[in-house]
Motif scaffolding. Structure first.
Motif, PDB file in Angstrom:
ATOM      1  N   ARG A 148     -31.196   3.305 -27.620  1.00  0.00           N
ATOM      2  CA  ARG A 148     -32.730   2.758 -27.286  1.00  0.00           C
ATOM      3  C   ARG A 148     -33.470   2.607 -25.833  1.00  0.00           C
ATOM      4  O   ARG A 148     -34.204   2.870 -25.362  1.00  0.00           O
ATOM      5  CB  ARG A 148     -32.835   1.328 -27.964  1.00  0.00           C
ATOM      6  CG  ARG A 148     -34.313   0.658 -28.191  1.00  0.00           C
ATOM      7  CD  ARG A 148     -34.293  -0.467 -28.646  1.00  0.00           C
ATOM      8  NE  ARG A 148     -35.689  -1.288 -28.569  1.00  0.00           N
ATOM      9  CZ  ARG A 148     -36.055  -2.263 -28.944  1.00  0.00           C
ATOM     10  NH1 ARG A 148     -34.821  -3.245 -29.761  1.00  0.00           N
ATOM     11  NH2 ARG A 148     -37.008  -2.737 -28.908  1.00  0.00           N
ATOM     12  N   LYS A 149     -32.119   2.126 -25.080  1.00  0.00           N
ATOM     13  CA  LYS A 149     -32.349   1.837 -23.613  1.00  0.00           C
ATOM     14  C   LYS A 149     -32.637   3.248 -22.830  1.00  0.00           C
ATOM     15  O   LYS A 149     -33.539   3.360 -22.160  1.00  0.00           O
ATOM     16  CB  LYS A 149     -31.042   1.490 -23.055  1.00  0.00           C
ATOM     17  CG  LYS A 149     -30.913   1.288 -21.538  1.00  0.00           C
ATOM     18  CD  LYS A 149     -29.751   0.726 -20.923  1.00  0.00           C
ATOM     19  CE  LYS A 149     -29.631   0.547 -19.523  1.00  0.00           C
ATOM     20  NZ  LYS A 149     -28.430   0.413 -18.796  1.00  0.00           N
ATOM     21  N   GLU A 150     -31.813   4.264 -23.324  1.00  0.00           N
ATOM     22  CA  GLU A 150     -32.017   5.480 -22.767  1.00  0.00           C
ATOM     23  C   GLU A 150     -33.367   6.305 -23.204  1.00  0.00           C
ATOM     24  O   GLU A 150     -34.232   6.802 -22.395  1.00  0.00           O
ATOM     25  CB  GLU A 150     -31.044   6.573 -23.429  1.00  0.00           C
ATOM     26  CG  GLU A 150     -29.457   6.415 -22.959  1.00  0.00           C
ATOM     27  CD  GLU A 150     -28.578   7.427 -23.588  1.00  0.00           C
ATOM     28  OE1 GLU A 150     -28.835   8.072 -24.246  1.00  0.00           O
ATOM     29  OE2 GLU A 150     -27.344   7.155 -23.182  1.00  0.00           O
ATOM     30  N   GLY A 151     -34.116   5.920 -24.441  1.00  0.00           N
ATOM     31  CA  GLY A 151     -35.496   6.360 -24.772  1.00  0.00           C
ATOM     32  C   GLY A 151     -36.527   5.451 -24.038  1.00  0.00           C
ATOM     33  O   GLY A 151     -37.347   6.188 -23.579  1.00  0.00           O
ATOM     34  N   LYS A 184     -36.523   7.145 -20.546  1.00  0.00           N
ATOM     35  CA  LYS A 184     -37.486   8.062 -20.734  1.00  0.00           C
ATOM     36  C   LYS A 184     -38.752   8.039 -20.539  1.00  0.00           C
ATOM     37  O   LYS A 184     -39.832   8.528 -19.896  1.00  0.00           O
ATOM     38  CB  LYS A 184     -36.887   9.215 -21.623  1.00  0.00           C
ATOM     39  CG  LYS A 184     -35.401   9.436 -21.458  1.00  0.00           C
ATOM     40  CD  LYS A 184     -35.083  10.584 -22.454  1.00  0.00           C
ATOM     41  CE  LYS A 184     -33.689  11.305 -22.405  1.00  0.00           C
ATOM     42  NZ  LYS A 184     -33.272  11.961 -23.525  1.00  0.00           N
ATOM     43  N   GLU A 185     -39.078   6.945 -21.434  1.00  0.00           N
ATOM     44  CA  GLU A 185     -40.608   6.663 -21.687  1.00  0.00           C
ATOM     45  C   GLU A 185     -41.073   5.839 -20.429  1.00  0.00           C
ATOM     46  O   GLU A 185     -42.199   6.427 -20.050  1.00  0.00           O
ATOM     47  CB  GLU A 185     -40.753   5.640 -23.060  1.00  0.00           C
ATOM     48  CG  GLU A 185     -42.139   5.305 -23.263  1.00  0.00           C
ATOM     49  CD  GLU A 185     -42.199   4.224 -24.308  1.00  0.00           C
ATOM     50  OE1 GLU A 185     -43.151   3.648 -24.763  1.00  0.00           O
ATOM     51  OE2 GLU A 185     -41.290   3.981 -25.039  1.00  0.00           O
ATOM     52  N   VAL A 186     -40.337   5.120 -19.768  1.00  0.00           N
ATOM     53  CA  VAL A 186     -40.959   4.505 -18.696  1.00  0.00           C
ATOM     54  C   VAL A 186     -41.316   5.571 -17.505  1.00  0.00           C
ATOM     55  O   VAL A 186     -42.032   5.813 -16.709  1.00  0.00           O
ATOM     56  CB  VAL A 186     -40.055   3.520 -18.065  1.00  0.00           C
ATOM     57  CG1 VAL A 186     -40.345   2.798 -16.708  1.00  0.00           C
ATOM     58  CG2 VAL A 186     -40.028   2.230 -19.030  1.00  0.00           C
ATOM     59  N   ALA A 187     -40.255   6.456 -17.530  1.00  0.00           N
ATOM     60  CA  ALA A 187     -40.267   7.332 -16.344  1.00  0.00           C
ATOM     61  C   ALA A 187     -41.475   8.460 -16.636  1.00  0.00           C
ATOM     62  O   ALA A 187     -42.200   8.830 -15.718  1.00  0.00           O
ATOM     63  CB  ALA A 187     -38.920   8.443 -16.416  1.00  0.00           C
ATOM     64  N   ARG A 196     -44.169   6.346 -15.577  1.00  0.00           N
ATOM     65  CA  ARG A 196     -44.593   6.403 -14.240  1.00  0.00           C
ATOM     66  C   ARG A 196     -45.145   7.507 -13.540  1.00  0.00           C
ATOM     67  O   ARG A 196     -45.894   7.419 -12.690  1.00  0.00           O
ATOM     68  CB  ARG A 196     -43.208   6.004 -13.508  1.00  0.00           C
ATOM     69  CG  ARG A 196     -42.681   4.550 -13.509  1.00  0.00           C
ATOM     70  CD  ARG A 196     -41.376   4.475 -12.832  1.00  0.00           C
ATOM     71  NE  ARG A 196     -40.865   3.148 -12.934  1.00  0.00           N
ATOM     72  CZ  ARG A 196     -39.443   2.890 -12.905  1.00  0.00           C
ATOM     73  NH1 ARG A 196     -38.705   3.608 -12.343  1.00  0.00           N
ATOM     74  NH2 ARG A 196     -39.468   1.420 -12.808  1.00  0.00           N
ATOM     75  N   GLU A 197     -44.613   8.810 -14.029  1.00  0.00           N
ATOM     76  CA  GLU A 197     -45.292  10.066 -13.718  1.00  0.00           C
ATOM     77  C   GLU A 197     -46.657  10.278 -14.090  1.00  0.00           C
ATOM     78  O   GLU A 197     -47.282  10.717 -13.178  1.00  0.00           O
ATOM     79  CB  GLU A 197     -44.547  11.263 -14.599  1.00  0.00           C
ATOM     80  CG  GLU A 197     -44.905  12.587 -14.056  1.00  0.00           C
ATOM     81  CD  GLU A 197     -44.125  13.675 -14.794  1.00  0.00           C
ATOM     82  OE1 GLU A 197     -44.331  14.878 -14.551  1.00  0.00           O
ATOM     83  OE2 GLU A 197     -43.274  13.310 -15.518  1.00  0.00           O
ATOM     84  N   GLU A 198     -47.114   9.499 -15.340  1.00  0.00           N
ATOM     85  CA  GLU A 198     -48.477   9.619 -15.524  1.00  0.00           C
ATOM     86  C   GLU A 198     -49.362   8.727 -14.752  1.00  0.00           C
ATOM     87  O   GLU A 198     -50.478   9.412 -14.199  1.00  0.00           O
ATOM     88  CB  GLU A 198     -48.729   9.096 -17.180  1.00  0.00           C
ATOM     89  CG  GLU A 198     -49.959   9.476 -17.790  1.00  0.00           C
ATOM     90  CD  GLU A 198     -50.186   8.855 -19.048  1.00  0.00           C
ATOM     91  OE1 GLU A 198     -51.111   8.704 -19.590  1.00  0.00           O
ATOM     92  OE2 GLU A 198     -49.018   8.785 -19.701  1.00  0.00           O
ATOM     93  N   LEU A 199     -48.714   7.800 -14.347  1.00  0.00           N
ATOM     94  CA  LEU A 199     -49.453   6.674 -13.564  1.00  0.00           C
ATOM     95  C   LEU A 199     -49.627   7.571 -11.973  1.00  0.00           C
ATOM     96  O   LEU A 199     -50.657   7.108 -11.266  1.00  0.00           O
ATOM     97  CB  LEU A 199     -48.722   5.471 -13.312  1.00  0.00           C
ATOM     98  CG  LEU A 199     -48.819   4.442 -14.543  1.00  0.00           C
ATOM     99  CD1 LEU A 199     -47.999   3.302 -14.328  1.00  0.00           C
ATOM    100  CD2 LEU A 199     -50.374   4.086 -14.890  1.00  0.00           C
TER     101      LEU A 199
END
Length: 215
Positions: free
Chosen positions: A166-169, A172-175, A178-181
């Motif tokens: 779950r942490k890995e997911g 990836k979601e936060v990354a 961040r890319e979208e932001l």
């Protein structure tokens, strides 16, 4: 030698001593008769010799009987001595075996068992949640506690692996966010600088959102 010698108590030996004493006494009487100043009468000498022979025959018989008894006693003593030696050897073997077993027991009692270092729940807590083990032996309870600890650790390991995934997911979601932001910041800067119209900014955002929904 007197037939009542204090240090001899065996009846056969006493009978030998008694016969020897009688034969000695008869022999002394015969010598006295022969050494007298007047020659003894043939009848008296013959009677004395018969008496001496009788005592000597009795002495030989008693001696033979005592000799055979002594041999039998010696043989029995030898057998008993061998039996005692065998028992003594067995006792020594048992002593060495006992000492060895005591050393093994002491080694087991002082052995630094790995399970003693495990942070397991106490016996009281375990028995509270496992009433079917109340009254069971210490060994059985200890084995059950170790197995229970293993199951609990396996369960916690499963939870840890699930949380890791779950942490890995989430990472990836936060990354991605961040890319979208970062891209959105770039578009806003273009809009602020007049390089891009406001409508195009929102059109681009709606397009990305639609792409995300479709995917």
């Amino acid at each position: 030698m007197s037939p009542t010698t204090p240090h001899i108590t065996d009846p056969l030996l006493l009978s030998v001593l008694s016969a020897a004493s009688l034969a000695r006494q008869s022999a002394l009487e015969t010598l006295s008769l022969l050494s007298s100043s007047s020659p003894p009468s043939p009848l008296a000498l013959s009677a004395q010799q018969k008496t001496l022979k009788t005592h000597l025959a009795s002495l030989r018989a008693q001696y033979r009987k005592a000799l055979l008894s002594t041999r039998a006693t010696k043989a029995q003593t030898t057998l008993l001595r061998q039996e005692i030696d065998a028992l003594h050897l067995s006792l020594q073997n048992l002593y060495y075996e006992q000492r060895h077993l005591r050393g093994e027991i002491e080694g087991c009692e002082t052995y630094d068992h790995a399970f003693l270092k495990l942070p397991m729940v106490s016996v009281e807590e375990f028995l509270e949640s496992h009433e079917d083990y109340v009254g069971k032996g210490e060994h059985e309870v200890t084995v059950a506690r170790i197995e229970d600890e293993m199951r609990e650790r396996q369960r916690l390991e499963g939870v840890r692996v699930a949380l890791e995934r779950r942490k890995e997911g989430l990472v990836k979601e936060v990354a991605g966010k961040r890319e979208e932001l970062g891209k959105l910041d770039g578009e806003v800067e273009k809009w602020v600088s007049g390089e891009m119209a406001v409508g195009k900014v929102f059109e681009a955002r709606e397009k990305k959102m639609m792409e995300g929904i479709v995917s």
